[in-house]
Design a protein around this motif. Structure first.
Motif, PDB file in Angstrom:
ATOM      1  N   PRO A  80       0.810  -1.231   0.000  1.00 36.82           N
ATOM      2  CA  PRO A  80       0.000   0.000   0.000  1.00 36.82           C
ATOM      3  C   PRO A  80       0.842   1.280   0.000  1.00 36.82           C
ATOM      4  CG  PRO A  80      -0.947  -1.588   1.500  1.00 36.82           C
ATOM      5  CD  PRO A  80       0.368  -2.169   1.038  1.00 36.82           C
ATOM      6  N   SER A  81       2.007   1.241   0.628  1.00 31.85           N
ATOM      7  CA  SER A  81       2.870   2.426   0.667  1.00 31.85           C
ATOM      8  C   SER A  81       3.464   2.758  -0.710  1.00 31.85           C
ATOM      9  CB  SER A  81       3.995   2.235   1.688  1.00 31.85           C
ATOM     10  OG  SER A  81       4.786   1.107   1.342  1.00 31.85           O
ATOM     11  N   GLU A 109      -7.857   8.016  -5.555  1.00 35.18           N
ATOM     12  CA  GLU A 109      -9.088   8.475  -4.915  1.00 35.18           C
ATOM     13  C   GLU A 109      -9.458   7.536  -3.777  1.00 35.18           C
ATOM     14  OE1 GLU A 109     -12.312   8.937  -7.694  1.00 35.18           O
ATOM     15  OE2 GLU A 109     -11.076  10.078  -9.091  1.00 35.18           O
ATOM     16  N   GLU A 110     -10.000   8.123  -2.717  1.00 36.15           N
ATOM     17  CA  GLU A 110     -10.528   7.306  -1.631  1.00 36.15           C
ATOM     18  C   GLU A 110     -11.990   7.014  -1.925  1.00 36.15           C
ATOM     19  OE1 GLU A 110     -11.433   7.491   3.097  1.00 36.15           O
ATOM     20  OE2 GLU A 110      -9.513   8.309   2.398  1.00 36.15           O
ATOM     21  N   ILE A 111     -12.311   5.729  -1.947  1.00 35.92           N
ATOM     22  CA  ILE A 111     -13.682   5.289  -2.207  1.00 35.92           C
ATOM     23  C   ILE A 111     -14.055   4.305  -1.108  1.00 35.92           C
ATOM     24  CG2 ILE A 111     -15.220   4.104  -3.819  1.00 35.92           C
ATOM     25  CD1 ILE A 111     -13.222   5.017  -6.050  1.00 35.92           C
ATOM     26  N   ASN A 112     -15.068   4.661  -0.352  1.00 32.63           N
ATOM     27  CA  ASN A 112     -15.542   3.803   0.739  1.00 32.63           C
ATOM     28  C   ASN A 112     -14.397   3.344   1.647  1.00 32.63           C
ATOM     29  OD1 ASN A 112     -18.302   3.969  -0.027  1.00 32.63           O
ATOM     30  ND2 ASN A 112     -17.885   2.506  -1.660  1.00 32.63           N
ATOM     31  N   GLY A 113     -13.514   4.296   1.984  1.00 36.37           N
ATOM     32  CA  GLY A 113     -12.446   4.033   2.941  1.00 36.37           C
ATOM     33  C   GLY A 113     -11.215   3.351   2.388  1.00 36.37           C
ATOM     34  N   ARG A 114     -11.125   3.171   1.070  1.00 39.84           N
ATOM     35  CA  ARG A 114      -9.956   2.517   0.464  1.00 39.84           C
ATOM     36  C   ARG A 114      -9.362   3.398  -0.627  1.00 39.84           C
ATOM     37  NH1 ARG A 114      -9.550  -2.808   2.301  1.00 39.84           N
ATOM     38  NH2 ARG A 114     -11.477  -3.589   3.186  1.00 39.84           N
ATOM     39  N   GLN A 115      -8.043   3.302  -0.775  1.00 37.34           N
ATOM     40  CA  GLN A 115      -7.324   4.086  -1.776  1.00 37.34           C
ATOM     41  C   GLN A 115      -7.249   3.317  -3.101  1.00 37.34           C
ATOM     42  OE1 GLN A 115      -5.812   7.248  -1.389  1.00 37.34           O
ATOM     43  NE2 GLN A 115      -7.001   7.278   0.482  1.00 37.34           N
ATOM     44  N   TYR A 116      -7.829   3.904  -4.144  1.00 32.38           N
ATOM     45  CA  TYR A 116      -7.818   3.305  -5.482  1.00 32.38           C
ATOM     46  C   TYR A 116      -6.997   4.159  -6.438  1.00 32.38           C
ATOM     47  CZ  TYR A 116     -11.856   0.345  -4.265  1.00 32.38           C
ATOM     48  OH  TYR A 116     -12.702  -0.574  -3.702  1.00 32.38           O
ATOM     49  N   GLN A 145      -9.950   0.828 -12.214  1.00 31.35           N
ATOM     50  CA  GLN A 145      -9.452   1.148 -10.877  1.00 31.35           C
ATOM     51  C   GLN A 145      -8.637  -0.025 -10.362  1.00 31.35           C
ATOM     52  OE1 GLN A 145     -12.953   4.064  -9.238  1.00 31.35           O
ATOM     53  NE2 GLN A 145     -12.862   2.087  -8.304  1.00 31.35           N
ATOM     54  N   TYR A 146      -7.553   0.307  -9.665  1.00 33.64           N
ATOM     55  CA  TYR A 146      -6.695  -0.694  -9.051  1.00 33.64           C
ATOM     56  C   TYR A 146      -6.720  -0.493  -7.542  1.00 33.64           C
ATOM     57  CZ  TYR A 146      -4.662  -1.043 -13.745  1.00 33.64           C
ATOM     58  OH  TYR A 146      -4.467  -1.212 -15.092  1.00 33.64           O
ATOM     59  N   LEU A 147      -6.805  -1.585  -6.794  1.00 33.64           N
ATOM     60  CA  LEU A 147      -6.789  -1.555  -5.337  1.00 33.64           C
ATOM     61  C   LEU A 147      -5.708  -2.502  -4.848  1.00 33.64           C
ATOM     62  CD1 LEU A 147      -8.060  -0.854  -2.534  1.00 33.64           C
ATOM     63  CD2 LEU A 147      -9.558  -2.839  -2.880  1.00 33.64           C
ATOM     64  N   ILE A 148      -4.789  -1.970  -4.049  1.00 30.65           N
ATOM     65  CA  ILE A 148      -3.754  -2.812  -3.444  1.00 30.65           C
ATOM     66  C   ILE A 148      -4.287  -3.299  -2.103  1.00 30.65           C
ATOM     67  CG2 ILE A 148      -1.417  -2.893  -2.496  1.00 30.65           C
ATOM     68  CD1 ILE A 148      -0.714  -0.607  -4.450  1.00 30.65           C
ATOM     69  N   LYS A 150      -3.291  -6.379   0.755  1.00 27.12           N
ATOM     70  CA  LYS A 150      -2.508  -7.514   1.265  1.00 27.12           C
ATOM     71  C   LYS A 150      -1.635  -8.143   0.181  1.00 27.12           C
ATOM     72  CE  LYS A 150      -5.151  -8.247   5.246  1.00 27.12           C
ATOM     73  NZ  LYS A 150      -5.404  -9.000   6.384  1.00 27.12           N
ATOM     74  N   GLY A 151      -0.862  -7.314  -0.510  1.00 27.79           N
ATOM     75  CA  GLY A 151       0.069  -7.798  -1.520  1.00 27.79           C
ATOM     76  C   GLY A 151      -0.553  -8.098  -2.869  1.00 27.79           C
ATOM     77  N   LYS A 152      -1.867  -8.094  -2.968  1.00 20.57           N
ATOM     78  CA  LYS A 152      -2.550  -8.341  -4.244  1.00 20.57           C
ATOM     79  C   LYS A 152      -3.013  -7.013  -4.836  1.00 20.57           C
ATOM     80  CE  LYS A 152      -4.522 -12.725  -2.759  1.00 20.57           C
ATOM     81  NZ  LYS A 152      -5.768 -13.415  -2.432  1.00 20.57           N
ATOM     82  N   THR A 153      -3.118  -6.975  -6.134  1.00 20.24           N
ATOM     83  CA  THR A 153      -3.699  -5.823  -6.802  1.00 20.24           C
ATOM     84  C   THR A 153      -4.980  -6.273  -7.483  1.00 20.24           C
ATOM     85  OG1 THR A 153      -1.494  -4.914  -7.191  1.00 20.24           O
ATOM     86  CG2 THR A 153      -3.312  -3.949  -8.440  1.00 20.24           C
TER      87      THR A 153
END
Length: 185
Positions: A80-81, A109-116, A145-148, A150-153
């Protein structure tokens, strides 16, 4: 006659009216609002549209089969970093996939508490000039949109022919901002 004139005036507005949406459970951890006329792709559609060793987590299409929404897990692993570096990496990858990319929107963008990582664009793949079929360019409208996590995208992708962009652009945005992920995949 007056009624007919009124209907003809309203017709362009109804062509671009937003689709009716329904909350859809993709799997135990993912929900999204999808148009009511979307349904899961058949095995044949999946094989034809996603000819890959890695089959999508989920893929939906509409009755015309021109408009698609899919969820995939990318082979690349990020922390995530690393989101800024990952965004640049994915942008470069997208640009290399097509002969032409016209970016409409890009960013984090933050969507529903997650960074995409968000990319909205039109693409073009040029036809083969000297092929026997002599097909012209293929142009698409794509919202990805991509979401990281736990090591997965996780990759969320909406696409349709560029001719349908005006009709579907608002719906694509609504789908993407409706994504809710609980737990981890």
């Amino acid at each position: 006659m007056l009624k007919l004139s009124f209907l003809l005036l309203l017709m362009p507005f109804t062509l671009f009216a937003q689709e009716k949406m329904v909350k859809t459970k993709i799997n135990d951890n993912i929900t999204a609002s999808l148009p009511t006329n979307f349904y899961p792709m058949s095995a044949e559609d999946l094989a034809q549209r996603y000819p890959s060793v890695r089959k999508p987590l989920a893929a939906y299409t509409n009755e015309s089969r021109f408009v698609d929404f899919s969820i995939n897990i990318s082979a690349t692993q990020w922390r995530p970093s690393d989101i800024e570096i990952a965004k640049d990496f994915f942008k470069a990858s997208l640009i290399n996939l097509y002969d032409r990319v016209d970016m409409i929107k890009e960013g984090i963008e933050e969507i529903n508490g997650r960074q995409y990582m968000v990319f909205e664009f039109t693409s073009q793949i040029n036809g083969e000039k000297y092929s026997l079929t002599n097909t012209g360019p293929v142009r698409k409208y794509i919202y990805i949109q991509y979401l990281i996590q736990k090591g997965k995208t996780i990759v969320f992708s909406f696409n349709c022919p560029v001719q349908l962009q005006q009709k579907w652009q608002a719906t694509a945005g609504e789908i993407m901002t409706s994504l809710k992920i609980k737990g981890s995949l």
